[in-house]
Design an enzyme around this catalytic site. Structure first.
Site, PDB file in Angstrom:
ATOM      1  N   HIS A  58       0.965  -0.983   0.006  1.00  0.00           N
ATOM      2  CA  HIS A  58      -0.437  -0.031   0.013  1.00  0.00           C
ATOM      3  C   HIS A  58       0.800   1.270  -0.018  1.00  0.00           C
ATOM      4  O   HIS A  58       0.681   2.155  -0.813  1.00  0.00           O
ATOM      5  CB  HIS A  58      -0.973   0.097   1.315  1.00  0.00           C
ATOM      6  CG  HIS A  58      -1.695  -1.243   1.351  1.00  0.00           C
ATOM      7  ND1 HIS A  58      -2.423  -1.738   0.150  1.00  0.00           N
ATOM      8  CD2 HIS A  58      -2.194  -2.006   2.428  1.00  0.00           C
ATOM      9  CE1 HIS A  58      -3.103  -2.962   0.590  1.00  0.00           C
ATOM     10  NE2 HIS A  58      -3.023  -2.918   2.098  1.00  0.00           N
ATOM     11  N   LYS A  75       0.011  -0.337  13.927  1.00  0.00           N
ATOM     12  CA  LYS A  75      -1.225  -0.813  14.638  1.00  0.00           C
ATOM     13  C   LYS A  75      -1.414  -0.255  16.129  1.00  0.00           C
ATOM     14  O   LYS A  75      -0.438  -0.149  16.698  1.00  0.00           O
ATOM     15  CB  LYS A  75      -1.383  -2.164  14.196  1.00  0.00           C
ATOM     16  CG  LYS A  75      -1.782  -2.509  13.029  1.00  0.00           C
ATOM     17  CD  LYS A  75      -2.515  -3.902  12.937  1.00  0.00           C
ATOM     18  CE  LYS A  75      -2.781  -4.415  11.578  1.00  0.00           C
ATOM     19  NZ  LYS A  75      -3.741  -3.548  10.855  1.00  0.00           N
TER      20      LYS A  75
HETATM   21  O1  LIG Z   1      -4.473  -4.426   3.519  1.00  0.00           O
HETATM   22  C1  LIG Z   1      -4.614  -4.063   4.782  1.00  0.00           C
HETATM   23  O2  LIG Z   1      -5.045  -2.866   5.003  1.00  0.00           O
HETATM   24  C2  LIG Z   1      -5.801  -2.205   6.269  1.00  0.00           C
HETATM   25  C3  LIG Z   1      -5.707  -0.771   6.039  1.00  0.00           C
HETATM   26  O3  LIG Z   1      -6.502  -0.213   5.143  1.00  0.00           O
HETATM   27  P1  LIG Z   1      -8.055   0.064   5.439  1.00  0.00           P
HETATM   28  O4  LIG Z   1      -8.881   0.584   4.104  1.00  0.00           O
HETATM   29  O5  LIG Z   1      -8.895  -0.853   6.134  1.00  0.00           O
HETATM   30  O6  LIG Z   1      -7.790   1.552   6.297  1.00  0.00           O
HETATM   31  C4  LIG Z   1      -4.979  -2.714   7.448  1.00  0.00           C
HETATM   32  O7  LIG Z   1      -5.668  -2.708   8.694  1.00  0.00           O
HETATM   33  C5  LIG Z   1      -4.707  -4.432   7.260  1.00  0.00           C
HETATM   34  O8  LIG Z   1      -3.767  -4.973   8.393  1.00  0.00           O
HETATM   35  C6  LIG Z   1      -4.022  -4.560   6.016  1.00  0.00           C
HETATM   36  O9  LIG Z   1      -4.055  -6.019   5.722  1.00  0.00           O
END
Ligand SMILES: O=C1O[C@H](COP(=O)(O)O)[C@@H](O)[C@H](O)[C@H]1O
Length: 479
Positions: free
Chosen positions: A250, A347
């Site tokens: 990301h 986190k």
């Molecule tokens: O892909 C993921 O993304 C989330 C954060 O993205 P969001 O759109 O839900 O804010 C992350 O919490 C997660 O650990 C991760 O696998």
């Protein structure tokens, strides 16, 4: 836009979800699909689910009803919580899907079982692998053995592989199955309106482009600190950690949109070429100097008492999985040479902080007579919720010769679709714009691998922070 650029691509008629009884499908994928269908933006579609859980059709329908009612999951941010879908244009489509969709219990790594699943699918099929990377690879090998229906598109959830080598292996088998433009590697950040907003902000406002470079920019931060803790995801997360989970996919994509050169169009080829180009020039700084890892200890997030990460159910404390990862990377090109880009995700932090911060260099000379300390100008681009902030020094109120800090801020409404809905719209429209290209997936692993290696060799100590705060980290006792 998508239609004109990609008119030649064939739309899919059946969406087959592998891993349909799993957590990701229930929490994000099916609600995203529900929302997309409800807006009436998607073509007519059949839906087939497959998983290893021995569900009957009633259980599957229950899952669909729940997902399509879109009760927001714990991981959905407030701006992604939707009102009921009833009375939306696609309401009838949703009810039809609930009635007609089928679930097939199967181990899709076995060719004969996968064949049985594919037999339930009509027309060009989009196969969504909501599976761990190793299982995806085995399912692709099984597909290779039995052959694919014409026009098949492969939709592969992140992480794409566990490291560079497995990503290359997965790319190789996927490349034997279908051409690259029929592969959608999912990174839902590319479907976030906040992330796509970077394109409008940068390329529709002439004022920023001349200063968007090393001559004027001191540093860039891409931060995604969440208040979520492990939330029962140990099976996946404990083998992944924050670096693989967030930075490798990301945040490197966010960096790419912030740092890439302007594309001539928003067609998939132009945008993905620019993303690939800038990531090819990106390298991690020396991990011992430019990376940080830590995990949360016991603490309080809002009203919730949170145990230490090591004590969360399903965690292997000896694994040293980090819940905070920070890495500074550099882009070795004319535009960005020498500018540090710091990517961080953690986190269990309150308040959350999700933003890109571009800090400009100080003025070369502050006219003598202006009082106060001049601070560098900053642009903050919110990654959630949608907001924008320009921090400047001005001659503010009171003493006309002294500097005051002001912030020109705006926030704007959320998107019509959640990120998964937007990504799925691209898939159903056969538009790979919001999907990660194969070479880019490998490039992302190349960038983080020196850090992964340094961490696995213990060259960077694992710190600890109390859940709920970003207090100075200390070294965790993992004995
Ligand atoms: O892909 C993921 O993304 C989330 C954060 O993205 P969001 O759109 O839900 O804010 C992350 O919490 C997660 O650990 C991760 O696998």
């Amino acid at each position: 836009m998508a239609e004109t650029v990609h008119a030649a691509h064939q739309e899919i008629r059946t969406l087959l979800v592998l891993g349909a009884s799993g957590d990701l499908a229930g929490r994000l994928l099916l609600p995203g699909l529900g929302r997309l269908l409800a807006t009436g933006r998607a073509p007519e579609l059949r839906l087939v689910g497959s998983g290893v859980d021995d569900w009957d059709q009633a259980q599957w329908r229950e899952r669909l009803t729940e997902a399509f009612a879109v009760q927001p999951s714990i991981e959905m941010a407030p701006w992604e919580r939707f009102p009921s879908l009833a009375h939306e244009p696609g309401e009838a489509t949703l009810r039809r899907l609930e009635r007609e969709s089928v679930y097939v219990c199967a181990d899709v790594t076995q060719p004969a079982e996968l064949r049985r699943v594919l037999d339930r699918c009509a027309g060009p099929v989009g196969i969504y692998f909501a599976l761990p990377p190793a299982v995806t690879e085995r399912a692709c090998l099984a597909l290779e053995e039995i052959g694919l229906p014409e026009g098949t598109r492969l939709i592969i959830e992140k992480p794409f592989g566990n490291d560079g080598e497995s990503a290359r292996r997965l790319n190789a088998v996927v490349g034997r199955l279908v051409p690259e433009e029929q592969v959608h590697r999912v990174d839902h950040f590319l479907g976030k309106s906040t992330v796509l907003n970077i394109l409008g902000f940068r390329f529709a406002n002439r004022i920023f482009e001349p200063i968007w470079r090393a001559t004027h920019v001191e540093s860039v931060e891409v931060v995604y600190d969440e208040d979520l803790a492990l939330e029962g995801r140990a099976r996946y997360y404990d083998r992944s950690g924050a670096l693989r989970d967030m930075i490798q996919s990301h945040l490197l994509h966010v960096l790419a949109l912030v740092a890439m050169d302007p594309p001539p169009t928003l067609g998939d080829r132009d945008v993905r070429d620019r993303i690939a180009e800038v990531l090819r020039a990106t390298r991690a700084g020396d991990p011992e100097q430019h990376s940080r890892r830590a995990r949360y200890g016991a603490g309080r997030i809002g009203a919730r008492e949170v145990p230490s990460y090591a004590e969360e159910a399903g965690v292997d404390p000896a694994r040293e999985t980090e819940t905070l990862a920070e890495v500074t990377v550099f882009i070795d090109n004319w535009r960005w040479k020498g500018v540090p880009f710091t990517l961080r995700s953690a986190k269990g932090i309150t308040p959350t902080r999700k933003e890109v911060v571009v800090t400009f260099k100080p003025v070369p000379h502050l006219p003598v007579g202006l009082e106060g300390t001049s601070q560098p100008a900053r642009v903050r681009i919110g990654l959630g919720p949608e907001c924008l902030d320009l921090e400047l020094d001005v001659n503010g109120s009171g003493d006309p010769w002294s500097l005051d800090r002001v912030s020109l801020s705006t926030s704007f409404g959320g998107a019509e679709l959640p990120a998964y809905g937007e990504v799925l719209a691209g898939v159903l429209e056969a538009d790979p714009l919001l999907s990660v290209r194969g070479d880019v997936a490998e490039e992302c692993w190349r960038i983080v691998e020196p850090v992964l290696t340094a961490w696995s060799e213990g060259r960077v100590p694992l710190g600890e922070y109390p859940a709920g705060s970003l207090a100075e980290t200390q070294t965790a006792d993992v004995s």
